[in-house]
Design a protein around this motif. Structure first.
Motif, PDB file in Angstrom:
ATOM      1  N   GLU A  54      -9.785 -10.937 -11.668  1.00 43.68           N
ATOM      2  CA  GLU A  54      -9.722 -11.008 -10.205  1.00 43.68           C
ATOM      3  C   GLU A  54      -8.393 -10.374  -9.798  1.00 43.68           C
ATOM      4  OE1 GLU A  54      -8.039 -12.425  -6.635  1.00 43.68           O
ATOM      5  OE2 GLU A  54      -7.604 -13.636  -8.391  1.00 43.68           O
ATOM      6  N   ILE A  55      -8.474  -9.372  -8.947  1.00 45.12           N
ATOM      7  CA  ILE A  55      -7.274  -8.679  -8.450  1.00 45.12           C
ATOM      8  C   ILE A  55      -7.289  -8.770  -6.938  1.00 45.12           C
ATOM      9  CG2 ILE A  55      -5.987  -6.512  -8.350  1.00 45.12           C
ATOM     10  CD1 ILE A  55      -7.438  -5.671 -10.944  1.00 45.12           C
ATOM     11  N   SER A  56      -6.314  -9.457  -6.387  1.00 47.14           N
ATOM     12  CA  SER A  56      -6.177  -9.605  -4.928  1.00 47.14           C
ATOM     13  C   SER A  56      -7.489 -10.017  -4.270  1.00 47.14           C
ATOM     14  CB  SER A  56      -5.646  -8.311  -4.313  1.00 47.14           C
ATOM     15  OG  SER A  56      -4.383  -7.998  -4.835  1.00 47.14           O
ATOM     16  N   GLY A  57      -8.168 -10.977  -4.865  1.00 46.56           N
ATOM     17  CA  GLY A  57      -9.393 -11.507  -4.278  1.00 46.56           C
ATOM     18  C   GLY A  57     -10.645 -10.727  -4.610  1.00 46.56           C
ATOM     19  N   ILE A  58     -10.541  -9.682  -5.409  1.00 50.20           N
ATOM     20  CA  ILE A  58     -11.711  -8.881  -5.786  1.00 50.20           C
ATOM     21  C   ILE A  58     -12.002  -9.110  -7.265  1.00 50.20           C
ATOM     22  CG2 ILE A  58     -12.606  -6.537  -6.068  1.00 50.20           C
ATOM     23  CD1 ILE A  58     -11.090  -5.775  -3.551  1.00 50.20           C
ATOM     24  N   ASP A  59     -13.225  -9.569  -7.544  1.00 48.29           N
ATOM     25  CA  ASP A  59     -13.641  -9.815  -8.925  1.00 48.29           C
ATOM     26  C   ASP A  59     -14.195  -8.536  -9.533  1.00 48.29           C
ATOM     27  OD1 ASP A  59     -13.069 -12.607  -9.010  1.00 48.29           O
ATOM     28  OD2 ASP A  59     -14.875 -12.976  -7.808  1.00 48.29           O
ATOM     29  N   LEU A  60     -13.741  -8.238 -10.743  1.00 50.89           N
ATOM     30  CA  LEU A  60     -14.214  -7.062 -11.467  1.00 50.89           C
ATOM     31  C   LEU A  60     -14.658  -7.477 -12.858  1.00 50.89           C
ATOM     32  CD1 LEU A  60     -11.394  -4.493 -10.619  1.00 50.89           C
ATOM     33  CD2 LEU A  60     -13.634  -4.685  -9.534  1.00 50.89           C
ATOM     34  N   THR A 109      -0.524  -1.125 -14.577  1.00 50.18           N
ATOM     35  CA  THR A 109      -1.633  -0.905 -13.648  1.00 50.18           C
ATOM     36  C   THR A 109      -1.635  -1.974 -12.560  1.00 50.18           C
ATOM     37  OG1 THR A 109      -2.949   0.179 -15.355  1.00 50.18           O
ATOM     38  CG2 THR A 109      -4.149  -0.749 -13.478  1.00 50.18           C
ATOM     39  N   LEU A 110      -1.456  -3.217 -12.972  1.00 53.12           N
ATOM     40  CA  LEU A 110      -1.415  -4.307 -11.984  1.00 53.12           C
ATOM     41  C   LEU A 110      -0.218  -4.177 -11.050  1.00 53.12           C
ATOM     42  CD1 LEU A 110      -2.495  -7.285 -14.258  1.00 53.12           C
ATOM     43  CD2 LEU A 110      -3.851  -6.178 -12.456  1.00 53.12           C
ATOM     44  N   ALA A 111       0.934  -3.756 -11.595  1.00 53.92           N
ATOM     45  CA  ALA A 111       2.121  -3.541 -10.755  1.00 53.92           C
ATOM     46  C   ALA A 111       1.848  -2.451  -9.728  1.00 53.92           C
ATOM     47  CB  ALA A 111       3.323  -3.179 -11.625  1.00 53.92           C
ATOM     48  N   MET A 112       1.238  -1.350 -10.162  1.00 53.06           N
ATOM     49  CA  MET A 112       0.948  -0.241  -9.256  1.00 53.06           C
ATOM     50  C   MET A 112      -0.045  -0.666  -8.176  1.00 53.06           C
ATOM     51  SD  MET A 112      -0.315   3.622 -10.155  1.00 53.06           S
ATOM     52  CE  MET A 112      -1.780   3.046 -11.006  1.00 53.06           C
ATOM     53  N   ILE A 113      -1.105  -1.368  -8.567  1.00 46.47           N
ATOM     54  CA  ILE A 113      -2.091  -1.834  -7.591  1.00 46.47           C
ATOM     55  C   ILE A 113      -1.415  -2.698  -6.524  1.00 46.47           C
ATOM     56  CG2 ILE A 113      -4.056  -3.407  -7.287  1.00 46.47           C
ATOM     57  CD1 ILE A 113      -5.188  -2.262  -9.923  1.00 46.47           C
ATOM     58  N   SER A 114      -0.486  -3.548  -6.955  1.00 47.18           N
ATOM     59  CA  SER A 114       0.180  -4.445  -5.999  1.00 47.18           C
ATOM     60  C   SER A 114       1.045  -3.692  -4.998  1.00 47.18           C
ATOM     61  CB  SER A 114       1.020  -5.495  -6.734  1.00 47.18           C
ATOM     62  OG  SER A 114       2.213  -4.933  -7.243  1.00 47.18           O
ATOM     63  N   ALA A 115       1.436  -2.463  -5.325  1.00 44.81           N
ATOM     64  CA  ALA A 115       2.307  -1.680  -4.446  1.00 44.81           C
ATOM     65  C   ALA A 115       1.542  -0.707  -3.551  1.00 44.81           C
ATOM     66  CB  ALA A 115       3.323  -0.903  -5.286  1.00 44.81           C
ATOM     67  N   LEU A 116       0.249  -0.556  -3.771  1.00 49.03           N
ATOM     68  CA  LEU A 116      -0.529   0.427  -3.015  1.00 49.03           C
ATOM     69  C   LEU A 116      -0.683   0.036  -1.550  1.00 49.03           C
ATOM     70  CD1 LEU A 116      -3.476   1.125  -5.498  1.00 49.03           C
ATOM     71  CD2 LEU A 116      -1.446   2.553  -5.091  1.00 49.03           C
ATOM     72  N   ASP A 117      -0.617   1.050  -0.712  1.00 45.04           N
ATOM     73  CA  ASP A 117      -0.895   0.910   0.718  1.00 45.04           C
ATOM     74  C   ASP A 117      -2.161   1.719   0.976  1.00 45.04           C
ATOM     75  OD1 ASP A 117      -0.795   0.500   3.437  1.00 45.04           O
ATOM     76  OD2 ASP A 117       0.815   1.939   3.781  1.00 45.04           O
ATOM     77  N   ALA A 157     -12.474   1.462  -4.592  1.00 43.66           N
ATOM     78  CA  ALA A 157     -13.809   1.677  -4.022  1.00 43.66           C
ATOM     79  C   ALA A 157     -14.368   0.393  -3.420  1.00 43.66           C
ATOM     80  CB  ALA A 157     -14.751   2.235  -5.081  1.00 43.66           C
ATOM     81  N   LYS A 158     -14.045  -0.750  -4.025  1.00 48.40           N
ATOM     82  CA  LYS A 158     -14.476  -2.035  -3.458  1.00 48.40           C
ATOM     83  C   LYS A 158     -13.797  -2.282  -2.107  1.00 48.40           C
ATOM     84  CE  LYS A 158     -16.583  -4.847  -6.525  1.00 48.40           C
ATOM     85  NZ  LYS A 158     -17.903  -5.400  -6.237  1.00 48.40           N
ATOM     86  N   LEU A 159     -12.592  -1.753  -1.930  1.00 44.64           N
ATOM     87  CA  LEU A 159     -11.857  -1.925  -0.676  1.00 44.64           C
ATOM     88  C   LEU A 159     -12.304  -0.956   0.418  1.00 44.64           C
ATOM     89  CD1 LEU A 159      -8.188  -2.325  -1.987  1.00 44.64           C
ATOM     90  CD2 LEU A 159      -9.657  -4.127  -1.066  1.00 44.64           C
ATOM     91  N   ILE A 160     -12.503   0.324   0.054  1.00 48.68           N
ATOM     92  CA  ILE A 160     -12.728   1.350   1.081  1.00 48.68           C
ATOM     93  C   ILE A 160     -14.088   2.031   0.987  1.00 48.68           C
ATOM     94  CG2 ILE A 160     -10.252   1.777   1.253  1.00 48.68           C
ATOM     95  CD1 ILE A 160     -10.749   4.491  -0.165  1.00 48.68           C
TER      96      ILE A 160
END
Length: 190
Positions: free
Chosen positions: A5-11, A29-37, A59-62
């Motif tokens: 689960e990453i920021s509320g999204i299950d994969l 990868t997790l560090a980079m995802i946390s910094a994405l805008d 893709a789950k987000l946008i």
């Protein structure tokens, strides 16, 4: 299989022993995802997608129609395709490509990469230089590594500046294309 689960999204992600970080999502990868805008209007390239965690998460987000994923490794591309289906992400373009060589799209607003940084710098050099030309003005290149100086200097040389965030021992770089400075400088050298 990895269930995360990453920021509320299950994969749910299928991996292989030959995959990068096959048993858990890499800390970088997790560090980079946390910094994405990320915005719903972004056109995103996950460059060096591996088994697909970043591209599928985005893709789950946008929505998948604005996401391109690529990797040089055929097994990784196959896994990314399987994982896109497994996670019910439609419309994602997943391409076998050595860097940008088989990627026809341009005008990305985000290019995201966790490049191999324990080897020489030829791969990230290609990603940074060619990535600059594939971004639209205002587009951003995100990279994550454990090395700081070379990436900082290269991104400043190409983009004119870079923001660096240190997260859990990783450096997340974000460089924004603000002008065509690099392209013009290269033309003037010829």
């Amino acid at each position: 299989m990895i269930s995360v689960e990453i920021s509320g999204i299950d994969l749910l992600l299928e991996t292989a022993d030959t995959s990068f970080s096959p048993h858990k999502i890499d800390g970088g990868t997790l560090a980079m995802i946390s910094a994405l805008d990320i915005s719903k209007s972004d056109k995103v390239l996950d460059l060096g997608c591996g088994y697909g965690v970043v591209g599928i998460y985005i893709a789950k987000l946008i929505g998948g129609h604005n996401v391109v994923m690529s990797d040089v490794d055929a097994t990784s591309v196959d896994l990314a395709r399987k994982n896109a289906k497994l996670n019910k992400v439609d419309g994602v373009s997943i391409i076998l490509s050595d860097g940008f060589r088989n990627i026809q799209d341009s005008k990305f607003t985000l290019i995201i990469s966790n490049p191999p940084y324990h080897s020489d710098f030829s791969i990230p050099k290609h990603f940074i230089e060619k990535g600059f030309n594939r971004l639209e003005l205002g587009g951003k290149l995100y990279m994550v590594t454990k090395r700081k100086d070379w990436y900082k200097n290269k991104l400043i040389a190409i983009f004119g500046g870079v923001n660096i965030t240190e997260i859990d021992g990783y450096y997340v770089f974000c460089a924004e294309k603000r002008s065509t400075h690099y392209a013009n400088a290269r033309r003037n050298k010829k």
